[in-house]
Design a protein around this motif. Structure first.
Motif, PDB file in Angstrom:
ATOM      1  N   THR A 269      35.796  33.456  35.761  1.00 34.08           N
ATOM      2  CA  THR A 269      36.950  32.994  36.804  1.00 34.08           C
ATOM      3  C   THR A 269      37.941  32.260  36.087  1.00 34.08           C
ATOM      4  O   THR A 269      37.691  31.426  35.311  1.00 34.08           O
ATOM      5  CB  THR A 269      36.132  32.585  37.968  1.00 34.08           C
ATOM      6  N   GLU A 270      39.077  32.286  37.122  1.00 36.42           N
ATOM      7  CA  GLU A 270      40.294  31.353  36.728  1.00 36.42           C
ATOM      8  C   GLU A 270      40.490  31.027  38.020  1.00 36.42           C
ATOM      9  O   GLU A 270      40.822  31.691  39.017  1.00 36.42           O
ATOM     10  CB  GLU A 270      41.235  32.313  36.037  1.00 36.42           C
ATOM     11  N   VAL A 271      40.778  29.656  38.233  1.00 36.65           N
ATOM     12  CA  VAL A 271      41.116  29.156  39.509  1.00 36.65           C
ATOM     13  C   VAL A 271      42.282  28.257  39.163  1.00 36.65           C
ATOM     14  O   VAL A 271      42.152  27.334  38.127  1.00 36.65           O
ATOM     15  CB  VAL A 271      39.870  28.315  39.977  1.00 36.65           C
ATOM     16  N   ALA A 272      43.240  28.225  40.098  1.00 35.40           N
ATOM     17  CA  ALA A 272      44.478  27.199  40.278  1.00 35.40           C
ATOM     18  C   ALA A 272      44.420  26.891  41.541  1.00 35.40           C
ATOM     19  O   ALA A 272      44.360  27.760  42.462  1.00 35.40           O
ATOM     20  CB  ALA A 272      45.612  27.766  39.744  1.00 35.40           C
ATOM     21  N   PHE A 273      44.788  25.649  41.945  1.00 32.08           N
ATOM     22  CA  PHE A 273      44.783  25.223  43.226  1.00 32.08           C
ATOM     23  C   PHE A 273      46.329  24.237  43.490  1.00 32.08           C
ATOM     24  O   PHE A 273      46.323  23.456  42.431  1.00 32.08           O
ATOM     25  CB  PHE A 273      43.604  24.570  44.039  1.00 32.08           C
ATOM     26  N   ASN A 274      46.809  23.912  44.670  1.00 33.80           N
ATOM     27  CA  ASN A 274      47.708  23.026  44.935  1.00 33.80           C
ATOM     28  C   ASN A 274      47.048  21.642  45.526  1.00 33.80           C
ATOM     29  O   ASN A 274      46.404  21.809  46.466  1.00 33.80           O
ATOM     30  CB  ASN A 274      48.656  23.631  45.916  1.00 33.80           C
TER      31      ASN A 274
ATOM     32  N   LEU B  63      34.260  52.392  43.566  1.00 34.07           N
ATOM     33  CA  LEU B  63      34.265  51.633  42.463  1.00 34.07           C
ATOM     34  C   LEU B  63      33.439  51.968  41.425  1.00 34.07           C
ATOM     35  O   LEU B  63      32.051  51.390  41.369  1.00 34.07           O
ATOM     36  CB  LEU B  63      34.156  49.919  42.932  1.00 34.07           C
ATOM     37  N   ARG B  64      33.765  52.789  40.350  1.00 40.64           N
ATOM     38  CA  ARG B  64      32.911  53.403  39.565  1.00 40.64           C
ATOM     39  C   ARG B  64      32.288  52.242  38.533  1.00 40.64           C
ATOM     40  O   ARG B  64      32.846  50.972  38.621  1.00 40.64           O
ATOM     41  CB  ARG B  64      33.599  54.351  39.095  1.00 40.64           C
ATOM     42  N   SER B  65      31.436  52.660  37.715  1.00 38.66           N
ATOM     43  CA  SER B  65      30.722  51.737  36.753  1.00 38.66           C
ATOM     44  C   SER B  65      32.085  51.096  35.871  1.00 38.66           C
ATOM     45  O   SER B  65      33.036  51.808  35.433  1.00 38.66           O
ATOM     46  CB  SER B  65      29.553  52.330  35.861  1.00 38.66           C
ATOM     47  N   GLY B  66      31.968  50.001  35.486  1.00 39.39           N
ATOM     48  CA  GLY B  66      33.029  49.313  34.480  1.00 39.39           C
ATOM     49  C   GLY B  66      33.360  47.858  34.893  1.00 39.39           C
ATOM     50  O   GLY B  66      32.493  47.161  35.678  1.00 39.39           O
ATOM     51  N   GLU B  67      34.289  47.406  34.113  1.00 41.31           N
ATOM     52  CA  GLU B  67      34.759  45.919  34.189  1.00 41.31           C
ATOM     53  C   GLU B  67      36.028  45.772  35.040  1.00 41.31           C
ATOM     54  O   GLU B  67      36.985  46.674  35.223  1.00 41.31           O
ATOM     55  CB  GLU B  67      35.072  45.373  32.915  1.00 41.31           C
ATOM     56  N   TYR B  68      35.996  44.851  36.046  1.00 42.63           N
ATOM     57  CA  TYR B  68      36.868  44.816  36.854  1.00 42.63           C
ATOM     58  C   TYR B  68      37.544  43.314  37.022  1.00 42.63           C
ATOM     59  O   TYR B  68      36.961  42.277  36.766  1.00 42.63           O
ATOM     60  CB  TYR B  68      36.626  44.909  38.496  1.00 42.63           C
ATOM     61  N   GLN B  69      38.691  43.329  37.474  1.00 42.33           N
ATOM     62  CA  GLN B  69      39.295  42.082  37.701  1.00 42.33           C
ATOM     63  C   GLN B  69      40.036  42.075  38.920  1.00 42.33           C
ATOM     64  O   GLN B  69      40.561  42.996  39.276  1.00 42.33           O
ATOM     65  CB  GLN B  69      40.558  41.916  36.818  1.00 42.33           C
ATOM     66  N   ILE B  70      39.635  41.069  39.721  1.00 44.82           N
ATOM     67  CA  ILE B  70      40.064  40.900  41.223  1.00 44.82           C
ATOM     68  C   ILE B  70      40.819  39.504  41.203  1.00 44.82           C
ATOM     69  O   ILE B  70      40.382  38.459  41.017  1.00 44.82           O
ATOM     70  CB  ILE B  70      38.816  40.874  42.268  1.00 44.82           C
ATOM     71  N   ASN B  71      42.150  39.679  41.506  1.00 42.78           N
ATOM     72  CA  ASN B  71      43.098  38.576  41.729  1.00 42.78           C
ATOM     73  C   ASN B  71      43.366  38.269  43.249  1.00 42.78           C
ATOM     74  O   ASN B  71      43.865  39.245  43.882  1.00 42.78           O
ATOM     75  CB  ASN B  71      44.656  38.638  41.010  1.00 42.78           C
ATOM     76  N   SER B  72      43.139  37.084  43.605  1.00 43.93           N
ATOM     77  CA  SER B  72      43.569  36.607  44.910  1.00 43.93           C
ATOM     78  C   SER B  72      44.611  35.392  45.027  1.00 43.93           C
ATOM     79  O   SER B  72      44.196  34.521  43.990  1.00 43.93           O
ATOM     80  CB  SER B  72      42.333  36.288  45.711  1.00 43.93           C
ATOM     81  N   ILE B  73      45.135  35.516  45.949  1.00 43.31           N
ATOM     82  CA  ILE B  73      46.150  33.998  46.463  1.00 43.31           C
ATOM     83  C   ILE B  73      46.298  34.019  47.674  1.00 43.31           C
ATOM     84  O   ILE B  73      46.278  34.781  48.404  1.00 43.31           O
ATOM     85  CB  ILE B  73      47.638  34.289  45.589  1.00 43.31           C
ATOM     86  N   ASP B  74      46.035  32.624  48.124  1.00 42.94           N
ATOM     87  CA  ASP B  74      46.263  32.345  49.459  1.00 42.94           C
ATOM     88  C   ASP B  74      47.284  31.374  49.412  1.00 42.94           C
ATOM     89  O   ASP B  74      47.462  30.660  48.677  1.00 42.94           O
ATOM     90  CB  ASP B  74      45.052  31.342  50.256  1.00 42.94           C
ATOM     91  N   TYR B  75      48.123  31.561  50.599  1.00 43.32           N
ATOM     92  CA  TYR B  75      49.664  30.768  50.376  1.00 43.32           C
ATOM     93  C   TYR B  75      50.117  30.602  51.947  1.00 43.32           C
ATOM     94  O   TYR B  75      49.656  31.482  52.941  1.00 43.32           O
ATOM     95  CB  TYR B  75      50.774  31.541  49.670  1.00 43.32           C
TER      96      TYR B  75
ATOM     97  N   PHE C 166      43.218  32.481  42.342  1.00 43.42           N
ATOM     98  CA  PHE C 166      41.963  32.840  41.404  1.00 43.42           C
ATOM     99  C   PHE C 166      41.673  34.387  40.866  1.00 43.42           C
ATOM    100  O   PHE C 166      42.411  35.099  41.626  1.00 43.42           O
ATOM    101  CB  PHE C 166      40.809  32.288  41.960  1.00 43.42           C
ATOM    102  N   ALA C 167      41.381  34.332  39.884  1.00 49.13           N
ATOM    103  CA  ALA C 167      40.848  35.628  39.447  1.00 49.13           C
ATOM    104  C   ALA C 167      39.490  35.793  38.940  1.00 49.13           C
ATOM    105  O   ALA C 167      38.965  34.736  38.541  1.00 49.13           O
ATOM    106  CB  ALA C 167      41.664  36.004  37.914  1.00 49.13           C
TER     107      ALA C 167
END
Length: 183
Positions: free
Chosen positions: A35-40, A149-161, A176-177
């Motif tokens: 995971t990657e997280v950034a916050f204000n 969502l078939r088998s595999g690697e995923y990245q989910i990016n979300s931003i709240d604002y 975050f991702a």
């Protein structure tokens, strides 16, 4: 100021996938990988996410009450085979307070959020009071992974604002991702 925190073996999945259809397949497994997280810091005092024995843990301390008008955007991407690149499958924009007010409706997002509620103390309504929020030892039910969502690697990016994206009124609260593998 945006503080950045990266947890290589964790994930923050607050309001992560906001509207998918209800086609599910029972018994599929998934594994969180990073995971990657950034916050204000104007809104969030601290936020951490980590995995422990394959279970998700999240701690969030809000700096102030999160008011109506908080919006979000999420994008789900699949990693291309034999590549470091991801291809977007879909993206969705949402009103966080509206989503919380509809938590009892049947959708995959609401189902996942209800799973979060069982493992923590996330809010079920708005405004979101200043305080400490957490999820401990979360594992998503394998029966809640959509069949498309078939088998595999995923990245989910979300931003709240707050405000409107791509304008001067835009003010990021959390970004975050999360990376995961579906088997």
């Amino acid at each position: 100021m945006v503080d950045k925190m990266v947890a290589t073996n964790g994930f923050y999945l607050l309001l992560l996938l906001i509207t998918l259809e209800e086609k599910l397949v029972v018994g599929r497994l998934m594994n969180f990988t990073k995971t990657e997280v950034a916050f204000n810091s104007k809104y969030i005092k601290n936020m951490t996410a980590w995995l422990d024995k394959g279970l998700l843990n999240i701690d969030i301390v809000t700096e102030q009450e999160l008011q109506y008008g908080l919006r979000g955007s999420i994008a789900v991407q699949i990693k291309m085979q034999n590549s470091k690149n991801y291809q977007r499958l879909f993206a969705y924009d949402y009103d966080l307070c509206k989503m919380l007010s509809e938590i009892s409706k049947d959708s995959i997002i609401n189902l996942w959020y209800r799973t979060f509620l069982k493992s923590g103390n996330f809010m079920e309504n708005c405004p979101i009071a200043k305080g400490h929020y957490f999820i401990y030892n979360l594992r998503l039910d394998p029966g809640t992974i959509p069949v498309f969502l078939r088998s595999g690697e995923y990245q989910i990016n979300s931003i709240d604002y707050y405000g409107k994206r791509k304008t001067k009124s835009f003010e990021q609260v959390v970004r975050f991702a999360v990376y995961l593998r579906i088997y």
